[in-house]
Scaffold this active site. Structure first.
Site, PDB file in Angstrom:
ATOM      1  N   SER A   1      -3.256  -0.829   3.394  1.00  0.00           N
ATOM      2  CA  SER A   1      -2.014  -1.297   2.748  1.00  0.00           C
ATOM      3  C   SER A   1      -1.121  -0.129   2.319  1.00  0.00           C
ATOM      4  CB  SER A   1      -2.317  -2.219   1.558  1.00  0.00           C
ATOM      5  OG  SER A   1      -2.836  -3.451   1.997  1.00  0.00           O
TER       6      SER A   1
ATOM      7  N   ARG B   1      -3.898  -8.921   9.924  1.00  0.00           N
ATOM      8  CA  ARG B   1      -3.027 -10.105  10.022  1.00  0.00           C
ATOM      9  C   ARG B   1      -2.863 -10.574  11.474  1.00  0.00           C
ATOM     10  NH1 ARG B   1      -0.042  -9.510   4.863  1.00  0.00           N
ATOM     11  NH2 ARG B   1      -0.361  -7.423   4.045  1.00  0.00           N
TER      12      ARG B   1
ATOM     13  N   ARG C   1     -17.021  -3.486   2.097  1.00  0.00           N
ATOM     14  CA  ARG C   1     -17.068  -3.361   0.635  1.00  0.00           C
ATOM     15  C   ARG C   1     -18.525  -3.214   0.243  1.00  0.00           C
ATOM     16  NH1 ARG C   1     -12.705  -4.223  -2.587  1.00  0.00           N
ATOM     17  NH2 ARG C   1     -10.856  -4.921  -1.467  1.00  0.00           N
TER      18      ARG C   1
ATOM     19  N   SER D   1     -15.577   1.647   3.211  1.00  0.00           N
ATOM     20  CA  SER D   1     -14.286   1.250   2.665  1.00  0.00           C
ATOM     21  C   SER D   1     -14.522   0.686   1.267  1.00  0.00           C
ATOM     22  CB  SER D   1     -13.652   0.182   3.564  1.00  0.00           C
ATOM     23  OG  SER D   1     -12.389  -0.195   3.076  1.00  0.00           O
ATOM     24  N   ASN D   2     -13.624   0.999   0.365  1.00  0.00           N
ATOM     25  CA  ASN D   2     -13.684   0.471  -1.005  1.00  0.00           C
ATOM     26  C   ASN D   2     -14.951   0.902  -1.733  1.00  0.00           C
ATOM     27  OD1 ASN D   2     -11.217  -1.187  -0.708  1.00  0.00           O
ATOM     28  ND2 ASN D   2     -12.464  -2.286   0.785  1.00  0.00           N
TER      29      ASN D   2
ATOM     30  N   TYR E   1     -11.539 -10.373   9.415  1.00  0.00           N
ATOM     31  CA  TYR E   1     -10.106 -10.589   9.649  1.00  0.00           C
ATOM     32  C   TYR E   1      -9.896 -11.875  10.455  1.00  0.00           C
ATOM     33  CZ  TYR E   1      -9.260  -5.819   7.928  1.00  0.00           C
ATOM     34  OH  TYR E   1      -9.199  -4.679   7.168  1.00  0.00           O
TER      35      TYR E   1
ATOM     36  N   GLN F   1       2.674  -6.548  12.174  1.00  0.00           N
ATOM     37  CA  GLN F   1       2.319  -7.186  13.449  1.00  0.00           C
ATOM     38  C   GLN F   1       3.601  -7.436  14.240  1.00  0.00           C
ATOM     39  OE1 GLN F   1      -1.305  -7.693  13.880  1.00  0.00           O
ATOM     40  NE2 GLN F   1      -1.104  -6.387  12.073  1.00  0.00           N
TER      41      GLN F   1
ATOM     42  N   ARG G   1       8.294  -2.475  14.572  1.00  0.00           N
ATOM     43  CA  ARG G   1       7.893  -1.809  13.325  1.00  0.00           C
ATOM     44  C   ARG G   1       6.647  -0.952  13.523  1.00  0.00           C
ATOM     45  NH1 ARG G   1       8.639  -6.891   9.168  1.00  0.00           N
ATOM     46  NH2 ARG G   1      10.910  -6.764   8.980  1.00  0.00           N
TER      47      ARG G   1
ATOM     48  N   GLN H   1     -12.205   4.431   3.508  1.00  0.00           N
ATOM     49  CA  GLN H   1     -10.961   3.659   3.627  1.00  0.00           C
ATOM     50  C   GLN H   1     -10.639   2.979   2.301  1.00  0.00           C
ATOM     51  OE1 GLN H   1      -9.289  -0.173   6.020  1.00  0.00           O
ATOM     52  NE2 GLN H   1     -10.408   1.248   7.291  1.00  0.00           N
TER      53      GLN H   1
HETATM   54  P1  NAP Z   1       1.070  -2.688   4.748  1.00  0.00           P
HETATM   55  O1  NAP Z   1       1.670  -1.784   5.773  1.00  0.00           O
HETATM   56  O2  NAP Z   1       1.000  -2.216   3.339  1.00  0.00           O
HETATM   57  O3  NAP Z   1       1.827  -4.095   4.761  1.00  0.00           O
HETATM   58  C1  NAP Z   1       2.152  -4.726   5.967  1.00  0.00           C
HETATM   59  C2  NAP Z   1       2.978  -5.958   5.639  1.00  0.00           C
HETATM   60  O4  NAP Z   1       4.304  -5.527   5.299  1.00  0.00           O
HETATM   61  C3  NAP Z   1       3.069  -6.890   6.836  1.00  0.00           C
HETATM   62  O5  NAP Z   1       2.958  -8.229   6.383  1.00  0.00           O
HETATM   63  C4  NAP Z   1       4.477  -6.611   7.353  1.00  0.00           C
HETATM   64  O6  NAP Z   1       5.074  -7.749   7.948  1.00  0.00           O
HETATM   65  C5  NAP Z   1       5.217  -6.305   6.062  1.00  0.00           C
HETATM   66  N1  NAP Z   1       6.455  -5.565   6.300  1.00  0.00           N
HETATM   67  C6  NAP Z   1       7.679  -5.981   5.891  1.00  0.00           C
HETATM   68  N2  NAP Z   1       8.617  -5.119   6.288  1.00  0.00           N
HETATM   69  C7  NAP Z   1       8.008  -4.150   6.992  1.00  0.00           C
HETATM   70  C8  NAP Z   1       8.474  -2.973   7.651  1.00  0.00           C
HETATM   71  N3  NAP Z   1       9.777  -2.639   7.685  1.00  0.00           N
HETATM   72  N4  NAP Z   1       7.585  -2.165   8.256  1.00  0.00           N
HETATM   73  C9  NAP Z   1       6.273  -2.479   8.239  1.00  0.00           C
HETATM   74  N5  NAP Z   1       5.767  -3.581   7.618  1.00  0.00           N
HETATM   75  C10 NAP Z   1       6.627  -4.421   6.997  1.00  0.00           C
HETATM   76  O7  NAP Z   1      -0.379  -2.970   5.302  1.00  0.00           O
HETATM   77  P2  NAP Z   1      -1.449  -4.210   5.228  1.00  0.00           P
HETATM   78  O8  NAP Z   1      -1.142  -5.160   6.302  1.00  0.00           O
HETATM   79  O9  NAP Z   1      -1.565  -4.726   3.838  1.00  0.00           O
HETATM   80  O10 NAP Z   1      -2.764  -3.402   5.569  1.00  0.00           O
HETATM   81  C11 NAP Z   1      -2.785  -2.531   6.706  1.00  0.00           C
HETATM   82  C12 NAP Z   1      -4.153  -2.469   7.307  1.00  0.00           C
HETATM   83  O11 NAP Z   1      -5.076  -1.949   6.358  1.00  0.00           O
HETATM   84  C13 NAP Z   1      -4.774  -3.814   7.726  1.00  0.00           C
HETATM   85  O12 NAP Z   1      -4.330  -4.298   8.964  1.00  0.00           O
HETATM   86  C14 NAP Z   1      -6.233  -3.450   7.775  1.00  0.00           C
HETATM   87  O13 NAP Z   1      -6.547  -2.775   8.970  1.00  0.00           O
HETATM   88  C15 NAP Z   1      -6.347  -2.482   6.600  1.00  0.00           C
HETATM   89  N6  NAP Z   1      -6.838  -3.157   5.364  1.00  0.00           N
HETATM   90  C16 NAP Z   1      -8.079  -2.850   4.944  1.00  0.00           C
HETATM   91  C17 NAP Z   1      -8.578  -3.399   3.775  1.00  0.00           C
HETATM   92  C18 NAP Z   1      -9.931  -2.989   3.317  1.00  0.00           C
HETATM   93  O14 NAP Z   1     -10.474  -3.577   2.365  1.00  0.00           O
HETATM   94  N7  NAP Z   1     -10.535  -2.018   3.959  1.00  0.00           N
HETATM   95  C19 NAP Z   1      -7.807  -4.301   3.021  1.00  0.00           C
HETATM   96  C20 NAP Z   1      -6.521  -4.619   3.483  1.00  0.00           C
HETATM   97  C21 NAP Z   1      -6.038  -4.033   4.649  1.00  0.00           C
HETATM   98  P3  NAP Z   1       5.390  -7.801   9.550  1.00  0.00           P
HETATM   99  O15 NAP Z   1       4.058  -7.978  10.229  1.00  0.00           O
HETATM  100  O16 NAP Z   1       6.283  -8.994   9.673  1.00  0.00           O
HETATM  101  O17 NAP Z   1       6.063  -6.517   9.940  1.00  0.00           O
END
Ligand code: NAP
Length: 304
Positions: free
Chosen positions: A215, A29, A134, A163-164, A61, A270, A274, A185
């Site tokens: 996630s 993000r 993927r 990943s995946n 990304y 981001q 946090r 991953q």
């Molecule tokens: P997540 O940690 O499950 O979700 C993060 C989201 O939660 C952000 O939008 C964040 O917003 C929000 N959030 C709300 N309250 C929060 C709090 N108290 N603490 C932390 N976050 C909070 O992770 P994700 O962003 O979905 O994924 C994490 C990473 O996984 C990605 O950056 C990427 O590197 C990786 N990823 C990989 C794949 C793949 O296919 N390999 C797919 C998706 C993701 P704020 O930014 O406002 O805190």
């Protein structure tokens, strides 16, 4: 009641010998909300200063459905160009192999170009971990392996991950690779528990792969649970969080880290506070009973 061990302060990435922080920070993000290189630098510092030095990005990304491919890597590239000393303070992971609108391309020609393009955008001569994002069902794993082995030999990539991928896809690619995979991953969170019982984590332990959980908060759903199941999982996490003086999100990261496969959660926030808060996950202790209570809440039924 006996407690599960605390996570180590560093982990080794598969069999690579590369030491990584037991928590990663992800840049999916990063290129949103008009963030500048200055904003991105503040986030990189927030992570590294908190001891979270394993950084995960991908060439896709920033892509918003029509444009933006490469934008998150390019933003990090600007950060590194402005402050080159940061490169040595991070273990840098990226991914490729998703190519909109195809959707996937792991032909030899494309993979070579994708790896080179990532290095150019990131303004680095190598990445520490390169991952196939993927699986491309139309690519023979022997052909994919040849290109990836070449990327290692040429020094562009230090080690390889996926990943995946299904367990069978991992086994097939690893069979053909000279430089074996070091990481996988999948999506793993207290709301996404399939890999605990479908063999993926068992395979990771067998092959010595480091599992990186994408996630880990269910894309943020755990912070604002909607369904009865989400709420039951949140309540099981909250019980441990309040007893140990941490937030639910920290409890969620630490729940993943308590698994014996050595899961590395990738923090997706981001927000600098946090991101930094995530480091508290190293201090949370789980008992078997509390750990299984979260799993049972996520399953929605008791274990046999
Ligand atoms: P997540 O940690 O499950 O979700 C993060 C989201 O939660 C952000 O939008 C964040 O917003 C929000 N959030 C709300 N309250 C929060 C709090 N108290 N603490 C932390 N976050 C909070 O992770 P994700 O962003 O979905 O994924 C994490 C990473 O996984 C990605 O950056 C990427 O590197 C990786 N990823 C990989 C794949 C793949 O296919 N390999 C797919 C998706 C993701 P704020 O930014 O406002 O805190």
């Amino acid at each position: 009641m006996s407690e599960l061990p605390l996570p180590p302060v560093t982990r080794t990435l598969g069999h690579s010998g590369i030491a990584v922080s037991p928590i990663a920070w992800g840049m999916w993000r990063l290129a949103e909300n008009g963030r500048t290189a200055g904003d991105a630098a503040r986030l990189v510092h927030a992570a590294i200063d908190a001891g979270i030095s394993f950084l995960d990005t991908a060439d896709i990304y920033g892509f918003d459905g029509s444009g933006g491919f490469g934008d998150a890597e390019a933003l990090l590239g600007e950060v590194l160009a402005a402050e080159p000393a940061l490169r040595a303070r991070m273990v840098l992971a990226t991914k490729g192999g998703i190519l909109p609108p195809l959707p996937y391309d792991q032909s030899a020609d494309y993979l070579r170009k994708a790896i080179n393009a990532s290095l150019t955008r990131l303004k680095v001569d190598h990445v520490d971990l390169w991952q196939i994002h993927r699986p491309d069902i139309l690519a023979h794993p022997q052909e994919v392996a040849r290109v990836l082995d070449d990327a290692i030999t040429s020094g562009k990539v230090r080690c390889l991950g996926v990943s995946n991928f299904t367990a069978a896809q991992i086994a097939a690619l690893n069979h053909f690779l000279g430089h074996k995979l070091v990481s996988t991953q999948p999506e793993i969170s207290p709301l996404r528990i399939t890999c605990f019982e479908n063999g993926e984590l068992d395979q990771a332990m067998m092959l010595g792969l480091t599992p990186m959980a994408w996630s880990p908060l269910g894309g943020g759903l755990l912070t604002a649970p909607e369904s009865a199941r989400d709420k039951a999982v949140a309540a099981a996490l909250d019980a441990v969080a309040s007893a140990q003086g941490v937030s639910r999100t920290v409890a969620a990261y630490s729940w993943l880290m308590a698994h014996p496969a050595g899961i590395i959660p990738i923090i997706g926030s981001q927000n600098p506070e946090r991101i930094a808060e995530g480091a508290a996950a190293l201090t949370v202790r789980w008992t078997r009973q509390d750990w299984y209570a979260v799993l049972v809440a996520a399953r929605g039924e008791r274990l046999p």
